[in-house]
Every structure is written in C-alpha cells, then in structure tokens.
Design a protein around this motif. Structure first.
Motif, short mmCIF file in Angstrom:
data_model
loop_
_atom_site.label_atom_id
_atom_site.label_comp_id
_atom_site.label_asym_id
_atom_site.label_seq_id
_atom_site.Cartn_x
_atom_site.Cartn_y
_atom_site.Cartn_z
N ARG A 1 45.55 65.12 40.23
CA ARG A 1 44.28 64.66 39.59
C ARG A 1 44.38 63.17 38.81
NH1 ARG A 1 41.61 70.09 37.25
NH2 ARG A 1 42.17 71.47 39.18
N PRO A 2 43.47 62.35 39.08
CA PRO A 2 43.57 61.00 38.43
C PRO A 2 43.30 61.25 36.97
CG PRO A 2 42.23 60.76 40.35
CD PRO A 2 42.41 62.28 40.06
N ALA B 1 48.28 60.80 41.61
CA ALA B 1 47.06 60.92 42.41
C ALA B 1 47.07 59.90 43.63
CB ALA B 1 45.98 60.71 41.43
N TYR C 1 49.16 61.49 46.21
CA TYR C 1 48.76 62.31 47.03
C TYR C 1 47.69 61.87 47.89
CZ TYR C 1 45.31 66.29 47.62
OH TYR C 1 44.55 67.24 48.10
#
Length: 486
Positions: A433-434, A452, A455
């Motif tokens: 997640r950022p 992130a 991903y």
C-alpha cells in the motif's frame, strides 16, 4: 445394446411391443398346449380306469367258475376302444387267466404289477400307458385286470390343437402389431417433437421455439406444456439479462471514461506538482549547501538545523521521484520484449556495491532469468526489490541478497531474498500500500512508495507479487508475470 441405443423412440416402442406381445403370446400358447396334453392324458387314464372296472365286473363269474373262454369273450369287447392295444386278467395268485391282443404283432409283457395293498395304478411305458385294477367280489379279490393303451391319439389331438392355437397366435400377433402401429404415434410423436425442440434450443440458443402440445390430457401433454413454460421463463430471464448487460456495459463505458479522464488529470497533476516542486526544492537545497560550506560563524545548533534542512530536501526529492515512478507505473504504455532479468539484477547489484561505503554484502544472482515484459518497468521493479533488500540488511555485518527463479507448472516464479530485518507476517498485507511502512523512519529511511510501485507494475503485467518473512529472519519477495519464456 448398441442396436437399441441407436434407434429412435418410435422404433424402440415398436420393437418392445413386438417383443412383449410375442413373448406373452408364446407363453400362453405353450401353457395351453401343455395343459391340453395333460388333460387329454388324464382323460385317457380315466377312460382306461372305467374300461378296467367294466371288464373286471363282467369277468367275475368267469373267474369264479374258471371259464377262460367267457373271460376272453368279455375282453374282446375292448375292440370298441381303439386306444386299448392289449389286456390281461390274472388270477389271485398272479397266474394268467385270459388276455386280449388287438393284433397278433403286439407283445404283452407285464413289466409292472400292483403291489400288495394297491387297488389301482398306472405306469407310463414310452408311448404306452399300463393300468392295473383289482377285481373284487363280496369283499374278496378274485383277480386283477391290466390294460395297455397307446397315447398316439393323444399326441394327434394335441397336434391339431397346437396348429389351431398357432393360427390363433399369429392372428393375435398381427392384431397386436396393427394396434401398436396405430397407437404408437400417440405416444412417440409428442416425444419426438419435444426432442427436436430441445435440440433446436441447445444448438441455436433460440428460446422462442415451442413444442406442439398433444390434444390428449395425459402425462405427455403435461410434460410438453411444462417444457414450453420452462422455455418461456428462460426467454424472459434471457431478455432481462440482455437488458441488464446492456445497461451494465453502458455504465462500465461511462465509468471507464470517467476513470480515464481522472487518470489523465492525476497524471497531469503529478507531473505538474513534481515540476513545480523541483524548482523551489532545488533552491532550498542550493541555499542549504552554501550555508553548510560557510558555517564557520554558526554555532552547533545552527549547523544541526542546516543538516536537517539538507536531509529534508533530500527526502523530498526522493519522494517526488517515487511519486513520478508510481504515476508512470499506472500510465506508462507496455512494450513487451524478451528481457534478461539476471542482467538487470547484476547491473543494480554492481551499482549498489559501488556505493557500499565498506559494507560486506554478498550478491547471489541466478543466470538465465528471462521474461517477456516491459524493460523499463521491470527495471523499476528490481530496483525497488533489490534496493529494499540492500536497505534492510544495512545493520548486518555480513549480508546476503539473492535473486533467482523457480520453474513451476503454472509458470516461472521470480524472487528476491535477503537475511535482513524482515517483517511481521501479520502486517504483510500493508507492504504494497502507498505510504504504508512497517518500520519507523528512525530505523530505516524510506517513503513507502517503492513496493506500491512494484505492485502496480506486476499487476499491469497480469502477474502477482507477494512476500514471506519474519522479524530478524529476512524476507523473500516473489512475483510472476504471464507469457514467460524459457
């Protein structure tokens, strides 16, 4: 069984009716024939018993007075009974008293006799029947009469009956065939029409067709009507699904257009912010640099503030670069080519070791790791994964970083492994997640954007990325991508 399975329902119905009717009529024919033979045989035995009683009653006087000629004259009356072939009268001691032979060629041998205490009995001898009967007078036995009858007449009568029954059998079988042929259409035609309708629905997906409902009000009519009702329901649902699908496609197109516009605006905003921030940030960095090199007149607190200023500017510059990479990961067009990940990993490892500042880090790079993907984006992925491994092993005296791949049935799985700080597996879902970090800034510096970005790049390639690890036991990051080549 294959012959039956390849026939139509009409043919199967016809053949089954023929088989059942034929077997039933044949069994009935055999039953009547056997019963007729038994009845005729019992009738013959009964007739012989009557003749024996008559002969015995008429020869009592002859036996009492030992008049053999009178007894033979009495036996000669048996000529009126054509089935009787011979007869014999015995005295009480078992000696022959008189006999009768229809023809001189007939031999009369008593192979069976009545046992003591038996009054009457018969025996079957080939096609002949022998019957014996005691002759009584005033409570005492005065003799025994034996008759031999031929069963040929019984066989002839049974044969005539069999011919008549066979003719009736053929007539009944023909009537059954005609009745079956006339009735089978009432049963098979609705089933055939139902099968053809189902075939059209299956092949052409046309739910508007309907099977013809038979005029009768039986189970077949109910079956066909239920099938038509089912087609109506399917057709109504199909129409509803088609309308829903059209509306969904319209909504998806509208939403896609909105997202595309939003992505373009976000991309423009990201580039604009990065561009607008870089200028002032560069000025701040230059001023800080000048202050740092002309800080002889400053006290320790002043020099500490200048250092914090330079560190903050450096972190801000890195954050801007990471945001630009994250934006490019989502918007950059894919240009797939066959690339050598091992070569990219070697280059990144060499660059990191050049800036190692005396660190003892051992890189293990597997050779021959090839992938069909975007070259620039995959460099970003490996740069982030290997950079993370380099960062989180910085507190080890002897660190080890490995890049390799595993061939599995579903495809090739690439991985980056290190023996560094690791992470708590309970929070593994937060890794990609950022701005989500599992370590504090004081422990390891970073922006929380690199993973992130990796991903998003792997997801755009249609692959997956995940991680395994434990605290102080290192971490391993795995990723896949479709269309890999050996």
């Amino acid at each position: 069984m294959r012959i039956w399975s390849s026939q139509s329902i009409s043919d199967k119905f016809m053949r089954m009716t023929i088989l059942v009717s034929g077997v039933a009529l044949l069994l009935a024919y055999l039953s009547f024939l056997v019963y007729d033979l038994y009845s005729l045989r019992q009738e013959l035995i009964s007739s012989m018993a009557t003749e024996a009683n008559i002969m015995g009653a008429n020869t009592i006087t002859a036996l009492l007075f030992d008049d053999k000629q009178a007894a033979e004259n009495t036996l000669s009356a048996l000529r009126n009974a054509p089935q009787v072939r011979s007869a014999m009268i015995l005295r009480p001691d078992g000696s022959e008293f008189a006999r009768y032979l229809r023809t001189t060629s007939i031999q009369f041998e008593l192979t069976n006799r009545l046992a003591p205490g038996e009054t009457q009995r018969y025996w079957t001898q080939g096609r002949y029947i022998l019957l014996g009967s005691r002759i009584w007078f005033q409570g005492g036995q005065v003799g025994t009469v034996y008759l031999v009858a031929e069963t040929g007449d019984v066989a002839r009568r049974a044969g005539r009956f069999g011919l008549i029954s066979a003719g009736m059998l053929i007539i009944c079988f023909a009537i059954a065939l005609l009745a079956t042929s006339a009735v089978r259409h009432l049963v098979t035609d609705p089933l055939t029409g139902l099968a053809k309708t189902a075939q059209i629905v299956t092949r052409e997906r046309d739910y508007s067709v309907r099977a013809k409902i038979p005029p009768s009000s039986d189970e077949l009519s109910f079956l066909v009507q239920s099938f038509n009702e089912m087609l109506e329901q399917i057709q109504a649902r199909d129409r509803a699904l088609e309308a829903t699908r059209s509306d969904l496609e319209r909504r998806v197109e509208e939403r896609t257009a909105e997202l595309s516009a939003a992505n373009k605006e976000l991309e423009a905003f990201s580039y604009s912010v990065a561009h607008d921030l870089r200028g002032p940030l560069q000025h701040i960095n230059n001023i800080g640099f000048l202050l740092h090199h002309s800080s002889e007149g400053l006290n320790q607190d002043g020099r500490m503030l200048i250092n914090r200023l330079l560190e903050g500017a450096s972190r801000m510059s890195g954050l801007i670069d990471d945001l630009l990479n994250l934006s490019r990961a989502s918007s950059h067009p894919l240009h797939r080519t066959l690339i050598d990940l091992s070569h990219i990993a070697d280059a990144i490892a060499s660059r990191l070791q050049a800036d190692s500042k005396g660190r003892d880090v051992r890189f293990v790079i597997a050779k021959g790791a090839r992938i069909f993907a975007d070259d620039g984006l995959m460099q970003v992925v490996l740069d982030n994964l290997l950079g993370n491994a380099w960062k989180y092993t910085s507190r080890l005296e002897s660190a080890e970083i490995e890049f390799g791949y595993i061939e599995e049935e579903s495809g090739t799985v690439y991985f980056v492994r290190d023996n560094g700080a690791g992470f708590n597996p309970r929070y593994a879902d937060r890794l990609f997640r950022p701005f989500q970090r599992l370590h504090s800034q004081s422990e390891f510096t970073g922006t929380g954007v690199g993973l992130a970005t990796a991903y998003r790049i792997i997801t755009r390639h249609g692959g997956k990325i995940w991680a395994k690890g434990n605290v102080d036991q290192g971490a391993t990051f795995f990723f896949t991508a479709p269309y890999t080549e050996a």
